[in-house]
Design a protein around this motif. Structure first.
Motif, mmCIF file in Angstrom:
data_model
loop_
_atom_site.group_PDB
_atom_site.id
_atom_site.type_symbol
_atom_site.label_atom_id
_atom_site.label_comp_id
_atom_site.label_asym_id
_atom_site.label_seq_id
_atom_site.Cartn_x
_atom_site.Cartn_y
_atom_site.Cartn_z
ATOM 1 N N GLY A 135 0.837 -1.217 0.092
ATOM 2 C CA GLY A 135 0.052 -0.083 -0.037
ATOM 3 C C GLY A 135 0.771 1.106 0.144
ATOM 4 O O GLY A 135 0.597 2.208 -0.869
ATOM 5 N N THR A 136 1.835 1.192 0.889
ATOM 6 C CA THR A 136 2.694 2.456 0.981
ATOM 7 C C THR A 136 3.555 2.564 -0.176
ATOM 8 O O THR A 136 3.663 3.890 -0.877
ATOM 9 C CB THR A 136 3.535 2.557 2.269
ATOM 10 O OG1 THR A 136 2.652 2.489 3.231
ATOM 11 C CG2 THR A 136 4.396 3.553 2.378
ATOM 12 N N GLN A 137 4.024 1.691 -0.596
ATOM 13 C CA GLN A 137 4.930 1.803 -1.935
ATOM 14 C C GLN A 137 3.854 2.316 -3.122
ATOM 15 O O GLN A 137 4.458 3.092 -3.975
ATOM 16 C CB GLN A 137 5.564 0.493 -2.161
ATOM 17 C CG GLN A 137 6.527 -0.112 -1.180
ATOM 18 C CD GLN A 137 7.385 1.136 -0.621
ATOM 19 O OE1 GLN A 137 8.190 1.834 -1.396
ATOM 20 N NE2 GLN A 137 7.344 1.338 0.737
ATOM 21 N N LEU A 138 2.831 1.554 -3.300
ATOM 22 C CA LEU A 138 1.908 2.151 -4.383
ATOM 23 C C LEU A 138 1.483 3.357 -4.297
ATOM 24 O O LEU A 138 1.851 4.300 -5.415
ATOM 25 C CB LEU A 138 0.645 0.887 -4.591
ATOM 26 C CG LEU A 138 -0.046 1.313 -5.654
ATOM 27 C CD1 LEU A 138 0.478 1.202 -6.935
ATOM 28 C CD2 LEU A 138 -1.436 0.404 -5.842
ATOM 29 N N ALA A 139 1.098 3.790 -3.114
ATOM 30 C CA ALA A 139 0.492 5.198 -2.963
ATOM 31 C C ALA A 139 1.844 6.273 -3.187
ATOM 32 O O ALA A 139 1.541 7.227 -3.924
ATOM 33 C CB ALA A 139 0.120 5.342 -1.878
ATOM 34 N N LEU A 140 2.780 6.074 -2.748
ATOM 35 C CA LEU A 140 3.935 6.907 -3.028
ATOM 36 C C LEU A 140 4.550 7.076 -4.316
ATOM 37 O O LEU A 140 4.977 7.867 -4.925
ATOM 38 C CB LEU A 140 5.164 6.639 -1.915
ATOM 39 C CG LEU A 140 4.883 6.725 -0.378
ATOM 40 C CD1 LEU A 140 6.068 6.750 0.469
ATOM 41 C CD2 LEU A 140 4.273 8.432 -0.037
ATOM 42 N N ALA A 141 4.481 5.860 -4.890
ATOM 43 C CA ALA A 141 4.824 5.681 -6.282
ATOM 44 C C ALA A 141 3.873 6.591 -7.323
ATOM 45 O O ALA A 141 4.250 7.237 -8.135
ATOM 46 C CB ALA A 141 5.037 4.333 -6.931
ATOM 47 N N VAL A 142 2.486 6.281 -6.930
ATOM 48 C CA VAL A 142 1.473 7.024 -7.843
ATOM 49 C C VAL A 142 1.833 8.517 -7.606
ATOM 50 O O VAL A 142 1.738 9.305 -8.515
ATOM 51 C CB VAL A 142 0.259 6.408 -7.681
ATOM 52 C CG1 VAL A 142 -0.793 7.487 -8.284
ATOM 53 C CG2 VAL A 142 -0.015 4.934 -7.747
ATOM 54 N N TYR A 143 1.763 9.120 -6.362
ATOM 55 C CA TYR A 143 1.905 10.399 -6.128
ATOM 56 C C TYR A 143 3.225 10.987 -6.747
ATOM 57 O O TYR A 143 3.281 12.053 -7.266
ATOM 58 C CB TYR A 143 1.999 10.544 -4.401
ATOM 59 C CG TYR A 143 2.460 11.835 -3.977
ATOM 60 C CD1 TYR A 143 1.617 13.058 -4.051
ATOM 61 C CD2 TYR A 143 3.824 11.812 -3.773
ATOM 62 C CE1 TYR A 143 2.390 14.470 -3.571
ATOM 63 C CE2 TYR A 143 4.389 13.153 -3.304
ATOM 64 C CZ TYR A 143 3.737 14.324 -3.390
ATOM 65 O OH TYR A 143 4.182 15.631 -2.904
#
Length: 322
Positions: free
Chosen positions: A88-96
């Motif tokens: 979750g954290t890696q996906l959220a930060l990568a998208v942002y």
């Protein structure tokens, strides 16, 4: 302009403290891995275009945070969700980050993580995205928690990093994604941790501190893989004492059966469960990787269990943006 972001996954060995008698609670302990990873691209668009529902939600949040028109986000690779690998954290930060970069805006991943709903309890995932390596964060102030229905938990900052160390590249993590259902996440995870905090014993915290100071940190500094494996395995076991009542054992069943048998292998230096599982990890070195993979597969076959084995090297750098 299209922007590509690549970010590694992470293993979460546990927390330094859950006892409210100390000034700070949590204090995540973990390491960034090369695999599995998230790979995605983003480019300017009117509105949000994304086939992945989770990424689409984070893209909408990112667009709102950044004040831009929209984005097209394509997922090339993805970390499996609810497997204890920090998806979750890696996906959220990568998208942002990808959306910010595609508009020429400097991303502020640590500052914006709470707005994306990430980094409330552990700062290890954000640190993995920013700089990789082995990390221990400082935790959150106990006075800010609302475990007993009080406190200011509506807003938070990602815990700052207390320790960041490079892990030797020849150290290997054999990650096993067991097919036993997803681990706890979201509100369910939050509720269980709050229950654990209410009853957490300070003597467990003291033992964890001793392992960190006397074994774990020196092992990394001296590049001693065997001592490192023992230390993270022990920290993981001690964390399980806090959760035993809520997950059905020191390890989530049937992970305990697997961990107990793998500890007897001379080439496996440490074993544990990442977050709430269902992923477990073995610490070894490059020279033993194939032997350990064989031992793990043989054990799974013998127990009649199914699981995917991933051989992962440590990742000593943060996300790549191109």
């Amino acid at each position: 302009m299209a922007v590509r972001v690549v970010a590694g996954s992470r293993l979460h060995f546990g927390f330094r403290n859950l006892c409210l008698e100390e000034s700070h609670v949590y204090g995540g302990i973990g390491v960034c891995l090369e695999d599995p990873k998230v790979v995605l691209t983003a480019e300017p668009e009117k509105g949000i275009i994304c086939d992945d529902e989770s990424a689409k939600e984070y893209a909408q949040k990112a667009v709102d945070i950044l004040g831009v028109e929209g984005a097209k986000v394509e997922i090339k690779e993805k970390i499996p969700a609810h497997m204890g690998l920090g998806s979750g954290t890696q996906l959220a930060l990568a998208v942002y980050t990808a959306i910010a970069e595609t508009y020429g805006i400097e991303p502020k991943s640590r500052e914006c993580a709470p707005k994306l709903g990430r980094g409330e309890r552990s700062g290890v995932g954000v640190a993995a995205f920013e700089q990789g390596g082995f990390n221990i964060d400082r935790g959150q102030e106990a006075s800010s928690l609302s475990v007993f229905g009080e406190g200011r938990e509506a807003e938070w900052e990602v815990p700052s990093i207390k320790t960041n160390l490079r892990i030797p590249e020849e150290w290997i993590f054999v990650v096993v994604k067991l097919e036993i259902g997803e681990g706890y996440s979201g509100n369910e995870e939050k509720k269980l941790i709050n229950f654990a905090i209410r009853e957490a014993r300070l003597d467990v915290t003291r033992e964890i501190d001793q392992v960190i100071d006397r074994i774990l940190i020196p092992a990394i500094q001296n590049e001693n893989c065997a001592e490192f494996g023992f230390a993270v395995g022990e920290i993981n076991r001690l964390n399980g004492i806090w959760y035993e009542k809520y997950q059905g054992g020191v390890y989530r069943p049937p992970i305990g059966d697997v961990v107990g048998k793998l500890k007897n292998s001379s080439n496996i230096f440490g074993v544990g469960q990442s977050s709430w599982g269902p992923s477990l990890y073995c610490v070894t070195s490059e020279e033993y990787r194939k032997d350990v993979e064989g031992v793990v597969q043989e054990l799974l076959d013998g127990l009649g269990m199914r699981g995917e084995i991933i051989i992962a090297a440590p990742r000593n750098r943060g996300a790549e943006v191109t």
